[in-house]
Enzyme design. Structure first.
Site, PDB file in Angstrom:
ATOM      1  CB  SER A 132      38.254  35.825  42.692  1.00  0.00           C
ATOM      2  OG  SER A 132      38.702  37.070  42.190  1.00  0.00           O
ATOM      3  CG  HIS A 137      39.890  40.867  44.807  1.00  0.00           C
ATOM      4  ND1 HIS A 137      40.991  41.443  44.650  1.00  0.00           N
ATOM      5  CD2 HIS A 137      39.995  39.831  44.392  1.00  0.00           C
ATOM      6  CE1 HIS A 137      41.834  40.716  44.211  1.00  0.00           C
ATOM      7  NE2 HIS A 137      41.018  39.592  43.843  1.00  0.00           N
ATOM      8  N   GLY A 193      42.342  44.107  44.879  1.00  0.00           N
ATOM      9  CA  GLY A 193      43.528  43.925  44.095  1.00  0.00           C
ATOM     10  C   GLY A 193      43.180  44.316  42.473  1.00  0.00           C
ATOM     11  CG  HIS A 194      40.593  41.977  39.967  1.00  0.00           C
ATOM     12  ND1 HIS A 194      39.796  41.228  41.059  1.00  0.00           N
ATOM     13  CD2 HIS A 194      41.107  41.172  39.471  1.00  0.00           C
ATOM     14  CE1 HIS A 194      40.017  39.975  40.927  1.00  0.00           C
ATOM     15  NE2 HIS A 194      40.675  39.941  39.631  1.00  0.00           N
ATOM     16  N   GLY A 249      48.846  41.334  38.152  1.00  0.00           N
ATOM     17  CA  GLY A 249      49.511  41.277  39.775  1.00  0.00           C
ATOM     18  C   GLY A 249      50.502  40.262  40.171  1.00  0.00           C
ATOM     19  CD  GLU A 250      55.488  41.959  41.417  1.00  0.00           C
ATOM     20  OE1 GLU A 250      55.359  42.126  42.910  1.00  0.00           O
ATOM     21  OE2 GLU A 250      56.350  42.434  40.777  1.00  0.00           O
TER      22      GLU A 250
END
Length: 282
Positions: free
Chosen positions: A185, A33, A35-36, A146-147
Site C-alpha cells: 500500500s 491492491h 496482493g490483498h 502475505g509473506e
C-alpha cells in the site's frame, strides 16, 4: 457484500455464518491492491464465508507521520472487495476497536525482538493487540497473511500459541508487480523516479542467491547492503539473514534448514520491506 462497522453486529453475523461452514478472515489496513486480492481469492476458494477487515491500526505505528500518511481508500477498497466475492467487510472506527486505552503487553519472545521489533519498538505488540481482537471477534477457521510481512507471521503464530486460538494461519506468497517490486500500500507514495528504482530491491535479493553459493552469510549480507546503498534514493535500514522459524539471525548457512533474508529499505522517505528464501545447506 455487507459492510459492518460494529463488533456486536459482526459477531452476530458470524455466529450465523459459522453454523453453515468455514469462515476465512483476511485482516488488512486497507488501500487494497492485487496482493490483498490474492489473499481474498484464496480465502474464497478455501472457505464458505469470507470476511475482510479494513482498519488502520494506530497501536502498531511508532511513527506518527507514518500513521498520518498511510493511504486510506475506503470507497475503492469496497469496490475491490465486492468484485472479489467478499461476504462481509468489517470497517470499524478506532473507538469501536479500542473503547478503552489498550495497555495489554504480550510476551511474544525472541521472534518479536529482532529486525522490525528492534527498529520499531512496540510495533509487534500493537500487531498482537489488533490481530488477537480480530480473531476474538470473528473466530475464523483460517486467517490469511502475505509473506511480504514474513516476521509478522511468526509473531502472529506466537500470539496464537499464547492465546490458544483454534484456527489455521495460512501464509501466502508475495505478490509482485511485473518488474518485481513487492506489492505494498505504501508504493503509491513513491515518486515516478523512486518507483523506477524500487524494483532493484528484489533484483538485488535475487542476485544474492547465486552470490550466496560461494560466500558466507556475512559476505552475502554485505553484498546486498552495498549493492542497494550504491543506488540513488535507496538506503538500507537493515538486511538480516535469519532462520525462518525462530527469526533469529544466523552466522553460518548450516545453522538453518530454512534461511530467509529480510530487508527493510528506505526509498526516499518510503519504508519498503521484502525478503528472499535461501536454499538449505547440508
Amino acid at each position: 457484500m455487507e459492510i459492518i462497522r460494529t463488533v456486536a453486529e459482526l459477531k452476530a453475523k458470524l455466529d450465523t455464518a459459522r453454523k453453515s461452514g468455514s469462515v476465512g478472515l483476511v485482516p488488512t489496513m486497507g488501500a487494497l491492491h492485487a496482493g490483498h486480492l490474492s489473499l481474498i481469492e484464496r480465502a474464497r476458494r478455501e472457505n464458505d464465508f469470507v470476511v475482510v477487515s479494513v482498519f488502520v491500526n494506530p497501536t502498531q505505528f511508532n511513527n506518527p507521520t507514518d500513521l498520518a500518511t498511510y493511504p486510506r481508500t475506503e470507497e475503492a477498497d469496497c469496490e475491490l472487495m465486492k468484485s472479489a466475492g467478499v461476504d462481509v467487510a468489517f470497517i470499524p472506527s478506532v473507538e469501536e476497536i479500542y473503547p478503552q486505552k489498550d495497555t495489554r503487553v504480550f510476551d511474544l519472545g525472541p521472534v518479536a525482538e529482532v529486525m522490525e521489533g528492534a527498529m520499531r519498538p512496540g510495533h509487534f505488540n500493537g500487531v498482537a493487540q489488533i490481530v488477537s481482537k480480530l480473531f476474538d471477534f470473528t473466530r475464523p477457521t483460517r486467517a490469511y497473511f502475505g509473506e511480504k510481512d514474513f516476521q509478522q507471521i511468526a509473531v502472529i503464530r506466537r500470539m496464537v500459541e499464547i492465546e490458544g486460538f483454534d484456527l489455521e494461519i495460512v501464509d501466502c506468497p508475495i505478490k509482485r508487480e511485473a518488474d518485481g517490486l513487492a506489492m505494498s500500500s505504501r508504493n503509491v507514495r513513491l515518486s515516478a523516479e523512486q518507483r523506477a528504482i524500487a524494483p532493484a530491491i528484489h533484483r538485488t535479493l535475487e542476485g544474492s542467491l547465486s552470490w550466496a553459493r560461494d560466500h558466507s552469510v556475512e559476505q552475502t549480507k554485505r553484498y546486498v547492503i552495498d549493492e542497494l546503498n550504491s543506488l540513488p534514493h535507496l538506503q538500507v535500514e537493515y538486511y538480516e539473514i535469519v532462520d525462518a522459524l525462530s527469526m533469529q539471525p544466523i552466522t553460518d548457512w548450516a545453522e538453518s534448514e530454512s534461511p530467509v533474508g529480510c530487508a527493510t529499505v528506505f526509498c526516499g522517505e518510503v519504508r519498503l520491506i521484502d525478503n528472499i528464501k535461501y536454499p538449505a545447506r547440508k
